[in-house]
Design a protein around this motif. Structure first.
Motif, mmCIF file in Angstrom:
data_model
loop_
_atom_site.group_PDB
_atom_site.id
_atom_site.type_symbol
_atom_site.label_atom_id
_atom_site.label_comp_id
_atom_site.label_asym_id
_atom_site.label_seq_id
_atom_site.Cartn_x
_atom_site.Cartn_y
_atom_site.Cartn_z
ATOM 1 N N GLU A 244 6.720 -10.150 7.389
ATOM 2 C CA GLU A 244 6.663 -11.616 7.262
ATOM 3 C C GLU A 244 5.416 -12.033 6.475
ATOM 4 N N PHE A 245 4.280 -11.387 6.780
ATOM 5 C CA PHE A 245 3.051 -11.722 6.050
ATOM 6 C C PHE A 245 3.225 -11.468 4.546
ATOM 7 N N MET A 246 3.782 -10.320 4.214
ATOM 8 C CA MET A 246 3.938 -9.971 2.793
ATOM 9 C C MET A 246 4.916 -10.932 2.113
ATOM 10 N N THR A 247 5.971 -11.300 2.849
ATOM 11 C CA THR A 247 6.915 -12.288 2.302
ATOM 12 C C THR A 247 6.185 -13.592 1.993
ATOM 13 N N ASN A 248 5.195 -13.912 2.812
ATOM 14 C CA ASN A 248 4.432 -15.140 2.588
ATOM 15 C C ASN A 248 3.234 -14.939 1.654
ATOM 16 N N GLY A 249 3.161 -13.760 1.026
ATOM 17 C CA GLY A 249 2.199 -13.594 -0.053
ATOM 18 C C GLY A 249 0.969 -12.762 0.252
ATOM 19 N N LEU A 250 0.872 -12.190 1.440
ATOM 20 C CA LEU A 250 -0.304 -11.367 1.728
ATOM 21 C C LEU A 250 -0.168 -10.016 1.015
ATOM 22 N N GLY A 251 -1.232 -9.606 0.344
ATOM 23 C CA GLY A 251 -1.220 -8.292 -0.286
ATOM 24 C C GLY A 251 -1.654 -7.244 0.725
ATOM 25 N N VAL A 252 -0.835 -6.228 0.936
ATOM 26 C CA VAL A 252 -1.144 -5.186 1.915
ATOM 27 C C VAL A 252 -0.917 -3.846 1.231
ATOM 28 N N LYS A 253 -1.957 -3.025 1.163
ATOM 29 C CA LYS A 253 -1.846 -1.758 0.429
ATOM 30 C C LYS A 253 -0.824 -0.842 1.057
ATOM 31 N N GLY A 267 -4.765 -17.499 2.531
ATOM 32 C CA GLY A 267 -4.442 -18.241 1.315
ATOM 33 C C GLY A 267 -3.756 -17.330 0.306
ATOM 34 N N LYS A 268 -3.905 -17.674 -0.943
ATOM 35 C CA LYS A 268 -3.233 -16.892 -1.990
ATOM 36 C C LYS A 268 -4.082 -15.682 -2.391
ATOM 37 N N ASP A 269 -3.422 -14.625 -2.809
ATOM 38 C CA ASP A 269 -4.057 -13.463 -3.450
ATOM 39 C C ASP A 269 -5.070 -12.708 -2.581
ATOM 40 N N CYS A 270 -4.872 -12.692 -1.304
ATOM 41 C CA CYS A 270 -5.701 -11.830 -0.438
ATOM 42 C C CYS A 270 -5.133 -10.419 -0.509
ATOM 43 N N VAL A 271 -6.012 -9.436 -0.432
ATOM 44 C CA VAL A 271 -5.549 -8.042 -0.443
ATOM 45 C C VAL A 271 -6.220 -7.281 0.698
ATOM 46 N N ILE A 272 -5.402 -6.651 1.506
ATOM 47 C CA ILE A 272 -5.906 -5.915 2.666
ATOM 48 C C ILE A 272 -5.655 -4.432 2.424
ATOM 49 N N ASP A 273 -6.701 -3.666 2.417
ATOM 50 C CA ASP A 273 -6.563 -2.225 2.216
ATOM 51 C C ASP A 273 -6.178 -1.552 3.546
ATOM 52 N N ILE A 274 -6.115 -0.246 3.538
ATOM 53 C CA ILE A 274 -5.555 0.481 4.687
ATOM 54 C C ILE A 274 -6.450 0.444 5.935
ATOM 55 N N ASN A 275 -5.797 0.605 7.080
ATOM 56 C CA ASN A 275 -6.491 0.739 8.373
ATOM 57 C C ASN A 275 -7.381 -0.448 8.717
ATOM 58 N N VAL A 276 -6.942 -1.616 8.383
ATOM 59 C CA VAL A 276 -7.658 -2.820 8.816
ATOM 60 C C VAL A 276 -6.953 -3.330 10.072
ATOM 61 N N VAL A 277 -7.742 -3.643 11.103
ATOM 62 C CA VAL A 277 -7.174 -4.170 12.348
ATOM 63 C C VAL A 277 -7.665 -5.603 12.545
#
Ligand code: UD1
Ligand code: CA
Length: 453
Positions: A244-253, A267-277
């Motif tokens: 759901e987050f990715m559908t709403n535009g969250l970048g997730v590696k 907001g727009k264009d956030c990117v979350i790399d691996i193993n973030v809690v």
């Protein structure tokens, strides 16, 4: 609308968990299993009746909902016996909605659909079709497709074990009808228990039409009996959420290495790399990047902020264009301004840091108020604790704190003041001045190192 009586069964030990904690208090994402079930029932405006037994006090204390009718089942003689305990508190003209404390991801919308069916027909079961139905009660139907019984895994014949439609445990039944059968249950089965599911057979014998509602989501009705199922459901819940987050535009590696135990807005264009809690309630502005292995709890992070690898942020805010980490720790009540920098191995606690200020390396800053444009050098410590009490450090705009200084609180460093490296500062420093507290360097050009005898 009739009154709805939710009856949540939560008395079992959950021996398959092999834990000192009652099963329904195990955590799934951000809540206990039981709290998930309660939260699904709340929007239905139902009376909450919760049957407890194992660890009853622990369970009561873990739940902070008011207006719960707690009913103790002293001996756990089965799900039917559990419902029996509640019936004296239930009005005949209400509708009962039986929920299992260990089926945590059920959604309110599914429950209201099931209730509508029960209000119409008197008796409605929630079932689901599973590829692997092992462990669940099987739904038996006759040639016309009418539900005639539920057979438990342990009591099922070889043919019955082939049935893929299973009992989720969740049912909605008019109270008067439920009362007719619930007291006539017998424990004649492999487990010697009073099975709630046996009321289906009894109702069918009385020609009661049992309607079913087949749930199309397996995740919603998964029961949790052991640690394998708990982990499996956790992954499924996380997967659904991150999609759901990715559908709403969250970048997730990598969505498989992303956990959010609570709420997250972005907001727009956030990117979350691996193993973030993420834990609790978090808010990200636009264009926030978070590098691997960060734990972010109840944080508000501004636009264009960069959280570098291995950082922890808890109950704190980070301004726009600010960078945190790598290896930084913001403890509760830290407020970092805009265009600021908190560098590696820096711990900040209960401290406000202004715009463009920097604490770049190896520092502890606690109980402090730091203005704008301040530079805190490597290894600076605010000594806020005398062993009994905590004291405040104030550093005003434009001050420069030399490396490895100790600021013994309470102390105020004035505007644009400079502290020489290695100083121990015990008294306030006025604006625009230099404070130093260290011995003059002695250099002996004739000195020789001792040599081995
Ligand atoms: C139950 C159903 C099964 C269904 C499955 C769905 C019965 C007999 N079987 O099996 O058809 O497919 O759930 O997940 O109902 N509890 C009490 N008191 C008791 C016994 C249990 O409160 O005396 C509570 C437990 O705490 C648990 C719930 O009832 O929250 C279900 O009990 P559990 O023993 O897990 O039943 P299952 O074997 O999973
Ligand atoms: Ca179960």
């Amino acid at each position: 609308m009739p009154t709805i009586n939710a009856i949540i069964l939560a008395a079992g030990e959950g021996s398959r968990m092999k834990s000192n904690t009652p099963k329904i208090l195990q955590q799934l994402s951000d809540k206990t299993l039981l709290q998930h079930v309660i939260d699904a029932a709340l929007p239905l405006d139902a009376n909450l009746n919760i049957v407890i037994g194992h660890g009853a006090e622990l369970v009561k204390n873990a739940i902070d909902n008011k207006n719960v009718n707690w009913v103790v089942q002293k001996e756990q003689l089965g799900t039917g016996h559990a419902v029996q305990q509640v019936m004296p508190d239930i009005d005949d003209d209400s509708v009962c909605l039986v929920l299992y404390g260990d089926v945590p991801f059920i959604q309110s919308t599914t429950l209201s659909a099931l209730l509508s069916k029960a209000i119409e027909t008197g008796f409605a079961l929630l079932s689901v079709v599973l590829e692997n139905p092992f462990g669940y009660g099987r739904i038996k139907r006759d040639a016309e497709g009418q539900i005639i019984a539920i057979v438990e895994q342990k009591d099922a014949s070889k043919n019955e074990l082939e049935i893929n439609e299973i009992n989720t445990g969740i049912m909605a039944v008019k109270a008067s009808l439920l009362r007719n059968y619930i007291n006539n249950l017998t424990p004649h089965n492999t487990q010697g228990e009073f099975y709630l599911t046996d009321i289906v057979k009894m109702a069918n014998a009385n020609n009661v039409n049992i309607s079913s509602f087949i749930c199309d989501s397996v995740v919603e009705v998964m029961g949790v009996n052991d640690k394998n199922q708990l982990a499996e459901l956790e992954r499924l819940v996380q997967q659904k959420q991150v999609n759901e987050f990715m559908t709403n535009g969250l970048g997730v590696k990598d969505p498989a290495r992303f956990d959010c135990r609570g709420t997250l807005s972005f907001g727009k264009d956030c990117v979350i790399d691996i193993n973030v809690v993420f834990e609790g309630n978090n808010e990200l502005g636009d264009n926030v990047t978070i590098a691997p292995n960060c734990i972010i709890k109840n944080a508000k992070i501004g636009d264009n902020a960069e959280i570098k690898a291995n950082s922890m942020i808890e109950d704190s805010t980070v301004g726009n264009h600010t960078t945190i980490g790598p290896f930084a720790r913001l403890r509760p009540q830290s407020r970092i301004g805009n265009n600021a920098k908190i560098g590696n191995f820096v711990e900040v606690k209960k401290t406000t840091i202004g715009n463009t200020s920097k604490v770049s390396h190896l520092s502890y800053v606690g109980d402090s108020t730091i203005g704008d444009g301040v530079n805190v050098g490597a290894g600076v410590i605010t000594c806020n604790y005398d062993g009994a009490n905590k004291y405040q450090t104030v550093i005003k705009d434009g001050a420069f704190i030399g490396s490895n200084a100790q600021l013994i609180a309470p102390v105020t460093i004035g505007k644009n003041a400079t502290i020489g490296a290695g100083s121990t500062i015990t008294k306030d420093v006025p604006d625009e001045s230099l404070a130093l507290s260290r011995n003059k360097q002695t250099t002996l050009s004739t000195w020789k190192r001792p040599s081995k005898k």
